[in-house]
Design an enzyme around this catalytic site. Sequence first.
Site, short mmCIF file in Angstrom:
data_model
loop_
_atom_site.label_atom_id
_atom_site.label_comp_id
_atom_site.label_asym_id
_atom_site.label_seq_id
_atom_site.Cartn_x
_atom_site.Cartn_y
_atom_site.Cartn_z
CD GLU A 113 -2.81 -1.31 2.34
OE1 GLU A 113 -2.18 -1.60 3.39
OE2 GLU A 113 -4.05 -1.20 2.30
CD GLU A 133 -3.29 -6.35 3.71
OE1 GLU A 133 -3.31 -7.15 2.75
OE2 GLU A 133 -2.77 -5.23 3.64
#
Length: 696
Positions: A113, A133
């Site tokens: 990210e 995640e």
Amino acid sequence: MSEPQDLVVFSRDGEIGIITINNPPVNALSPGVPEGIAAGVATFNADPAIQAIVVIGGGRTFIAGADIKEFGKITSGQKSAAIGLVDVCLQIEDSAKPVIMAIHGTALGGGLETAMAGHYRVAVASAQVGQPEVKLGIIPGAAGTQRLPRLAGLPVALDMCVYGAPISASAALDCGILDDVIMGDLLQGAIDFARDKAGLPFSKVRDRQDKLTDAGAIAAARAKLEKRGRALLAETRAIDAIEAATQLSFADGCAKEAEYFKECLFSNQSKGMIHSFFGERAVAKIPDLAKDTPVLPVKSVAVIGAGTMGGGIAMVYANAGFPVLLKESTPEALERGLATIRKNYANTVQKGRLTEAEMEQRLGRITGTLTYDGFDAVDLITEAVFENMALKQQIFAEIDAVARPGCILASNTSTLDIDAIASATKRPEWVIGTHFFSPANVMRLLEVVRGARTLPTVQATAMALAKQLKKTGVMVGNCFGFVGNRMFGPYRREAELLVQEGATPQQVDAALYNFGMAMGPLATGDLAGLDVGWRVRQENPAHFAGVRQPVIEDRLVEAGRYGQKTGQGWYTYDASRRPQEDAFVTNLIQEVRKQNGIVPRAISAEETVTRTIYALINEGAHILAEGFALRSVDIDMIYVMGYGFPAWRGGPMFYADTVGLAKVVEKMKSFGWTPAPLLVQLATEGRRFTDWSRPL
Ligand code: 3HC
Ligand code: NAI
């Protein structure tokens, strides 16, 4: 512990500003790191001499993601110093000078990210990028679900966020995540790349819309997940969040992502998966084994017995590059064993997971033999013959006579006393249990069973070997069935009792499958071989005295129904190995009920799950109190890695903690059971297994 100012270091190469992250071992975004990157971007933006900025990881990797330890603090209401990464990413993206992210090792989760907030990304060929995640029961929380589809397109973003597998640098280049793959030195390549881009216009990923138009991708992802079944909250929410990217502005999409992220983070699924993540690493640390205990070099091995387990174990060693001597008792058994190994490798080749050349290389490492020739040269011998004490003692006496001093003698026994096996040798200090799980080349668990006299260096070597074999080693004590099988007994016995009392085998298996187990207990019995448990019961009557016996299972075995290996057990199996209801079993169940005066009653899925899973928990509590498992997390990992217990429930002991031990005790009492003293004690004190350690 690094000083905050050391976590992120600024330097320059002419007109290029360099931001280096130094937060070993994996440059997680611990408090101070995101702030440091943002400060670096601000500093270089304010410096007129700087024209472009490179962000790079110091040490072995780029950024492995958010600091997972902070999540536990957040959900348990403790103070966390973690700041919002979303805002830091916006600050990076709003830089007036181009930011080039230079990736080696892995850019995972918050690491990817952060990288996507840059204006360009370059990487070495060995790098990997991913949004894992979901494996922690959460979704990307720093705009990953919003930037990744804009950068890589919907199908790739959906695949990466829903399943969590990382992709290679070349795949990342193909789909647009990377702008270049650097062949030489990464920093120098990134600086050169930055010089090329300095002064040129550049764009922000968040402004892109061109890749968000694949209308069918969302529906296709939902259908794929539905087809696989048993979707976790995070998997579903990852799709929802990416769908939001296609429907909302970037800012509103981020708000939606934040909402889903929080929902997932506070779920028990996420707590269980984070427990499993740290648990997998915690079991490698043996509190009573000094960190500097010497690990002996293991370069060549021998395996005795080429049956189900010995053959699989030989493959595990060959896969890890070891030359293996594989000994059998007869030419027929040896040929059968080697043929099975060949067939197993050929299947993997057929599935495209191994090349023909790799198969030949691995097969070439395995040498079949009927003698002990060459055993004097190997560093470790693994015995995997029938589960019979007299035979094992005979084998150990034989290998004691041929093995060189310093050779480790390991047994794959699943229940037998390691000390009794060791007593057949003149070197019990060198004997240890290495209990592989079936199929050995697939299952990740290795129970390492230390005997009363096993040397620390032998223990440390076995644990290190597990890692080399890509297994998770869990150290356990020497009790009947060790940890895994000792607990599995009461669990499976309870499953049969439910059938005796009125449930069908299908109902029992479905209830446990729906709970999250990889397979129901009766189908698992069929897979492992019902004869295995039967033999154990026959050979150890004293151990089972006073316990209601699984009479149906004994009758199945006595009728020659050993499970999948004979095509019939609790179920009948067709060629595709799908279990089917069987009239023989239905009649047998009715007969046993009648003989025992049992009037069948309807049994709920809830009762099925609580009785079986609580049987596991109760035995686990005994094991813990007796010291045969080091910590409750060791039991949890044995069940997650070796018995198909759902990682998202964290393991049986962690699951008990999430239910609440007082409730567990109360329920056990309602079944007429005697809960283990440790369980009662912790429940009374309002404590959890997870926080308990044995008093020294
Ligand atoms: N946070 C905190 N600690 C971490 C960590 C993380 N993200 N990643 C690894 N660690 C710790 C491990 O617990 C271990 O600690 P220990 O030595 O005390 O046991 C140490 O770092 C080394 O880790 P490994 O033993 O796993 O090292 P490997 O070299 O085998 O693997 C890795 C490296 C591939 C990076 C692996 O550690 C890994 O997969 N890490 C997790 C990656 C991940 O899930 N990232 C996403 C995090 S969530 C997130 O970013 C949310 C965001 O969207 C906001
Ligand atoms: P198996 O019956 O498939 O194989 C045993 C092999 O040992 C046979 O091929 C036999 O010919 C060979 N053998 C017997 N005596 C020998 C000798 N003197 N020298 C060389 N080879 C000899 O048994 P399996 O299932 O592989 O079990 C082996 C061991 O692994 C047992 O101790 C068992 O408890 C344990 N185990 C079994 C698991 C399973 O799921 N089957 C799982 C974990 C452990």
